[in-house]
Design a protein around this motif. Structure first.
Motif, short mmCIF file in Angstrom:
data_model
loop_
_atom_site.label_atom_id
_atom_site.label_comp_id
_atom_site.label_asym_id
_atom_site.label_seq_id
_atom_site.Cartn_x
_atom_site.Cartn_y
_atom_site.Cartn_z
N ILE A 57 0.87 -1.19 0.00
CA ILE A 57 0.00 0.00 0.00
C ILE A 57 0.90 1.23 0.00
CG2 ILE A 57 -1.90 1.22 1.13
CD1 ILE A 57 -2.72 -1.32 2.51
N GLY A 58 0.84 2.00 -1.07
CA GLY A 58 1.65 3.21 -1.18
C GLY A 58 2.72 3.05 -2.23
N GLY A 59 2.74 3.98 -3.20
CA GLY A 59 3.68 3.86 -4.32
C GLY A 59 4.79 4.89 -4.32
N VAL A 95 -1.02 -0.89 -4.37
CA VAL A 95 -2.21 -0.04 -4.31
C VAL A 95 -1.76 1.40 -4.06
CG1 VAL A 95 -4.45 0.32 -3.19
CG2 VAL A 95 -3.47 -1.98 -3.28
N GLU A 96 -2.12 2.30 -4.96
CA GLU A 96 -1.70 3.70 -4.82
C GLU A 96 -2.89 4.59 -5.15
OE1 GLU A 96 0.97 5.80 -3.87
OE2 GLU A 96 -0.58 7.25 -4.40
N ARG A 97 -3.12 5.59 -4.30
CA ARG A 97 -4.34 6.39 -4.49
C ARG A 97 -4.13 7.65 -5.33
NH1 ARG A 97 -4.93 8.12 1.85
NH2 ARG A 97 -3.17 9.54 1.92
N THR A 113 5.15 15.77 -4.93
CA THR A 113 4.99 17.02 -4.17
C THR A 113 6.20 17.42 -3.32
OG1 THR A 113 3.96 15.81 -2.34
CG2 THR A 113 2.46 16.81 -3.96
N ASP A 114 7.11 16.49 -3.05
CA ASP A 114 8.15 16.82 -2.05
C ASP A 114 9.55 16.94 -2.65
OD1 ASP A 114 5.94 16.56 -0.45
OD2 ASP A 114 6.69 14.90 0.75
N VAL A 115 10.20 15.81 -2.86
CA VAL A 115 11.62 15.85 -3.26
C VAL A 115 11.80 16.44 -4.65
CG1 VAL A 115 13.76 14.53 -3.46
CG2 VAL A 115 11.94 13.70 -1.96
N THR A 138 -7.49 3.42 -2.80
CA THR A 138 -7.04 3.59 -1.42
C THR A 138 -7.09 2.24 -0.72
OG1 THR A 138 -7.89 5.83 -1.40
CG2 THR A 138 -7.54 4.80 0.74
N GLY A 139 -5.96 1.85 -0.15
CA GLY A 139 -5.89 0.54 0.48
C GLY A 139 -6.01 0.61 1.99
N ARG A 140 -6.52 -0.48 2.56
CA ARG A 140 -6.49 -0.62 4.03
C ARG A 140 -6.42 -2.10 4.36
NH1 ARG A 140 -12.10 -0.11 3.10
NH2 ARG A 140 -13.31 -1.68 4.24
N VAL A 200 14.40 21.62 7.90
CA VAL A 200 14.99 21.43 6.57
C VAL A 200 14.09 22.00 5.48
CG1 VAL A 200 15.77 19.72 4.89
CG2 VAL A 200 16.30 19.41 7.31
N THR A 201 12.78 21.67 5.53
CA THR A 201 11.88 22.14 4.47
C THR A 201 11.80 23.66 4.45
OG1 THR A 201 10.61 20.10 4.59
CG2 THR A 201 9.49 22.00 3.63
N GLY A 202 11.58 24.27 5.60
CA GLY A 202 11.47 25.73 5.66
C GLY A 202 12.74 26.40 5.18
N ALA A 217 7.45 0.63 5.74
CA ALA A 217 8.65 1.35 5.30
C ALA A 217 8.33 2.81 5.09
CB ALA A 217 9.16 0.74 3.99
N GLY A 218 9.33 3.65 5.29
CA GLY A 218 9.23 5.05 4.91
C GLY A 218 8.66 5.95 5.99
N ASP A 219 8.13 7.08 5.53
CA ASP A 219 7.71 8.14 6.46
C ASP A 219 6.61 7.68 7.41
OD1 ASP A 219 9.50 9.69 5.11
OD2 ASP A 219 8.10 11.26 4.53
N VAL A 223 16.02 6.47 2.75
CA VAL A 223 15.79 5.53 3.85
C VAL A 223 14.50 4.74 3.60
CG1 VAL A 223 15.32 5.34 6.34
CG2 VAL A 223 17.08 6.91 5.51
N ALA A 224 13.47 5.43 3.10
CA ALA A 224 12.21 4.75 2.77
C ALA A 224 12.48 3.61 1.79
CB ALA A 224 11.21 5.74 2.17
N ALA A 225 13.24 3.93 0.73
CA ALA A 225 13.53 2.93 -0.30
C ALA A 225 14.29 1.75 0.31
CB ALA A 225 14.33 3.57 -1.42
#
Ligand SMILES: Cc1cc2nc3c(=O)[nH]c(=O)nc-3n(C[C@H](O)[C@H](O)[C@H](O)COP(=O)(O)OP(=O)(O)OC[C@H]3O[C@@H](n4cnc5c(N)ncnc54)[C@H](O)[C@@H]3O)c2cc1C
Length: 470
Positions: free
Chosen positions: A7-9, A30-32, A42-44, A118-120, A187-189, A310-312, A322-324
């Motif tokens: 769940i999550g791509g 499964v990716e929404r 949206t991030d990296v 969306t998976g659950r 870091v983001t700011g 895995a991941g965030d 790290v997620a990967a």
């Protein structure tokens, strides 16, 4: 065949999918929203593409220092360059989308089934995917949860995507803001502050700590704070923002001490919340922390048999790399390949400010507090010949090694392209190389890596535990 359902791509999910397939698994992902996840969409990818544009502006702005002018008069090169933010952002969005499509095609090419929905969890061995066509139940021998995180919002500073933004919305801006107030100096700011300042925007950075970039190497954060201030950015330290609201054509950010910061736009960068609500975790026996992160061990197992994460969403170290790695480790572990548990001491990370801060291994704080009994050598770049040629003034390299053996256990690089320069230290930390081995390795002359070898040379033979700072 082992049925693996992910769940999550994002990087945690899609990298795991590739490994699972390689090891003979039957893989469903499964990716929404879109492949590549927040990392790509949206991030990296968007933030680093924005920063790529800012880097060009920085080089143009520094052109005069090396003797370059536009035309014959006094005209400065930077004055003739204007930022078409609509175009910059359109490029960012299209690059992110293209990267997402590339990843999707790669997975489809590997015969990985992608379910758009969306998976659950429905217990530990079943996933329910809600798609546009209804619900699909997917049986699983192994489940990997890689659902990532989303920006934290304050109820008193609701992003509207017009004047008040999260980092996922800011790429909708078509015009350069007159005055961008950024709340949050993590870091983001700091990365957005650095990029927008370089693009010529008036930036005010509101930081709740005494210095920007809390949690980073203190010396490195001090350099960035100074660079920010020298560039004309207003940095308000020790100030907690409690609200942001629209006022007329602009925004006002209210601080806990009663002050108000007025700007045209506001970017809220106040942390992230894991996407773990509504995943059926408790019912499946998956334990979460008070902050909502999924508890995992170093091979990515959760507390439910056959369920990995895995991941965030695990909160282990919110980095795509790290997620990967957590995702790959999960699959290596469950599908019987050789696997080494995740070792956070070998992770390299970068803050993409100008200059960048790259770190690997143990920190100065670890050395100072005795968590690691080691030596530290810091060498400013201003003495480096290549740095002088390139008119680089700010930055340093720092190496941490163990006494007696000289084994390198960490390091910091503050420089343009520090993300590239950290690699020799990452190799050294991962492979337990010594300062002598690093010092004896040829570096190009002139080069910034020469300073890494020089710092290593200065650590030669220092068997005492005193901290050496040059
Ligand atoms: C502005 C910014 C810049 C960053 N820059 C860097 C950087 O330069 N380098 C770096 O290493 N890291 C960086 N990071 C961190 C990096 O983005 C994350 O660590 C990374 O995205 C984590 O990957 P992930 O796979 O855990 O989650 P994500 O990339 O968030 O992917 C999770 C995916 O799961 C999907 N999903 C969630 N719930 C469900 C569900 N129930 N069903 C189906 N799908 C679901 C989401 O739609 C999403 O696509 C940055 C973060 C931010 C905020």
């Amino acid at each position: 065949m082992t049925d693996v359902v992910i769940i999550g791509g994002g990087p945690g999910g899609y990298e795991a999918a590739l490994v699972a397939k390689q090891l003979g698994g039957q893989v469903t992902l499964v990716e929404r929203r879109g492949l590549g996840g927040s990392a790509v969409l949206t991030d990296v990818v968007p933030s680093k593409t924005l920063i790529a544009a800012a880097e060009v502006m920085t080089r143009i702005r520094n052109a005069e220092e090396v003797g370059l002018r536009l035309g014959a008069g006094d005209h400065q090169l930077a004055d003739s360059v204007t930022v078409d933010l609509g175009k910059v952002n359109a490029r960012i969005r299209s690059l992110a989308q293209a990267q997402s499509t590339d990843i999707e095609e790669r997975l489809l090419g590997e015969d990985i089934r992608i379910v758009n929905g969306t998976g659950r969890l429905d217990g530990a061995q079943r996933v329910i995917a809600t798609t546009a066509d209804g619900e699909e139940t997917i049986g699983a021998d192994i489940v990997l949860l890689a659902t990532g995180a989303h920006p934290r919002e304050l109820s008193t500073a609701k992003p509207d995507g017009e004047r008040i933004f999260t980092w996922t919305q800011i790429y909708d801006l078509d015009e350069v803001p007159d005055h961008l107030v950024i709340v949050g100096s993590g870091v983001t700011g700091a990365e957005f502050a650095s990029a927008y300042q370089a693009l010529g925007v008036q930036v005010t950075l509101v930081s709740s700590r005494h210095q920007v970039l809390p949690g980073q190497d203190d010396d490195a954060a001090r350099v960035i704070q100074q660079v920010f201030e020298d560039s004309g950015m207003t940095v308000i330290n020790g100030a907690r923002a409690i609200a942001a609201e629209r006022r007329g054509d602009g925004v006002v950010v209210r601080l806990a001490d009663g002050r108000e910061v007025v700007g045209s736009h506001c970017l809220m960068a106040v942390g992230a919340i894991p996407n773990t609500a509504g995943l059926g975790l408790a019912e499946a026996g998956v334990q979460v922390t008070d902050s909502g992160h999924i508890v995992v061990d170093r091979v990515s197992r959760t507390t439910a048999r056959g369920v990995y994460a895995a991941g965030d969403c695990t909160g282990v170290n919110a980095l795509a790399s790290v997620a990967a790695m957590q995702g790959r480790i999960a699959m290596w572990h469950t599908l019987g390949d050789s696997v080494a548990p995740l070792d956070l001491r070998t992770v390299s990370a970068n803050v993409f400010t100008s200059p960048e801060i790259a770190v690997v291994g143990c920190s100065q704080t670890d050395i100072d507090t005795g968590v690691v009994r080691g030596l530290s050598m810091m060498l400013p770049l201003r003495g480096n010949a290549r740095a002088k040629m390139q008119a680089l003034k700010d930055g340093f390299v720092k190496i941490f090694c163990l006494p007696t053996t000289g084994i390198i256990v960490g390091g910091v690089v503050v420089a343009p392209s520090a993300s590239e320069l950290i690699h020799p230290l990452s190799l050294a930390v991962r492979n337990k190389l010594t300062v002598d081995q690093l010092a004896e390795t040829f570096t190009v002359y002139p080069s910034l890596t020469g300073s890494l070898a020089e710092a290593a040379r200065r650590l030669h033979g220092h068997s005492s535990e005193q901290v050496i700072t040059y």
